[in-house]
Design an enzyme around this catalytic site. Sequence first.
Site, short mmCIF file in Angstrom:
data_model
loop_
_atom_site.label_atom_id
_atom_site.label_comp_id
_atom_site.label_asym_id
_atom_site.label_seq_id
_atom_site.Cartn_x
_atom_site.Cartn_y
_atom_site.Cartn_z
N ASP A 141 0.88 -1.17 0.00
CA ASP A 141 0.00 0.00 0.00
C ASP A 141 0.91 1.22 0.00
OD1 ASP A 141 -1.79 2.07 0.45
OD2 ASP A 141 -3.00 0.95 1.90
N ARG A 143 0.02 4.41 -0.54
CA ARG A 143 -0.70 5.68 -0.40
C ARG A 143 -0.14 6.53 0.75
NH1 ARG A 143 -6.70 3.37 -0.10
NH2 ARG A 143 -5.52 1.86 1.16
#
Length: 216
Positions: A141, A143
């Site tokens: 991930d 982000r």
Amino acid sequence: MAVYIRNDTTEARCTVRARVHVPLKTPLGEWLEADVFSFAGLGDDGEHVAIGLGDYRGNPEPLVRIHSECLTGDVLGSARCDCGPQLGEALREIDKAGGYLLYLRQEGRGIGLYNKIDAYVLQDAGLNTYEANERLDLQADSRDYRVAADMLQALDAARVRLLTNNPEKVRQLRDYGVDVLERVPTGVHITPYNRHYLETKAQVTNHAIEMPRYVE
């Protein structure tokens, strides 16, 4: 009429412009009046937008949803994930409470659309959603929610109630100076096709998801 808001107290020095006032059609067939904000001065190249819904103007504790773009779920209605149903739920709940939906251009948890499609191939071969990203030599991930924090501060919404099951969103917003007063849980939009995906989010990244034992 265009409205320009300058907030020189934010490190990002964002200029917020209310571009248009448009109706949004939800899956329930309701017409929601929304203000769509674009931004200048953000720290990346993404064309992120904030959508003001309900009585958001002057709301001291707006309800906020950070929603990462998902073409397959949001637009095509893919059952592999719960992104589309979460987006519809967020629009309805924010419209009732007053607040913002931040739509971030972070397809595939930040890996991009083509990489996400490649990851789907690996998922079909037995890897979970995080393992597939890593097999492609990408972060599970990638982000970063700094841009979301800058958008909220530019909108004078630095005290929020956050609509999410993801503890990482809460942690990062607080680290970037947003006062998250409350984490408001989202629904569990489970189907026979996304059950493993949701179980993986709960087990690997501690999403606050209570999985029902059976799916009818």
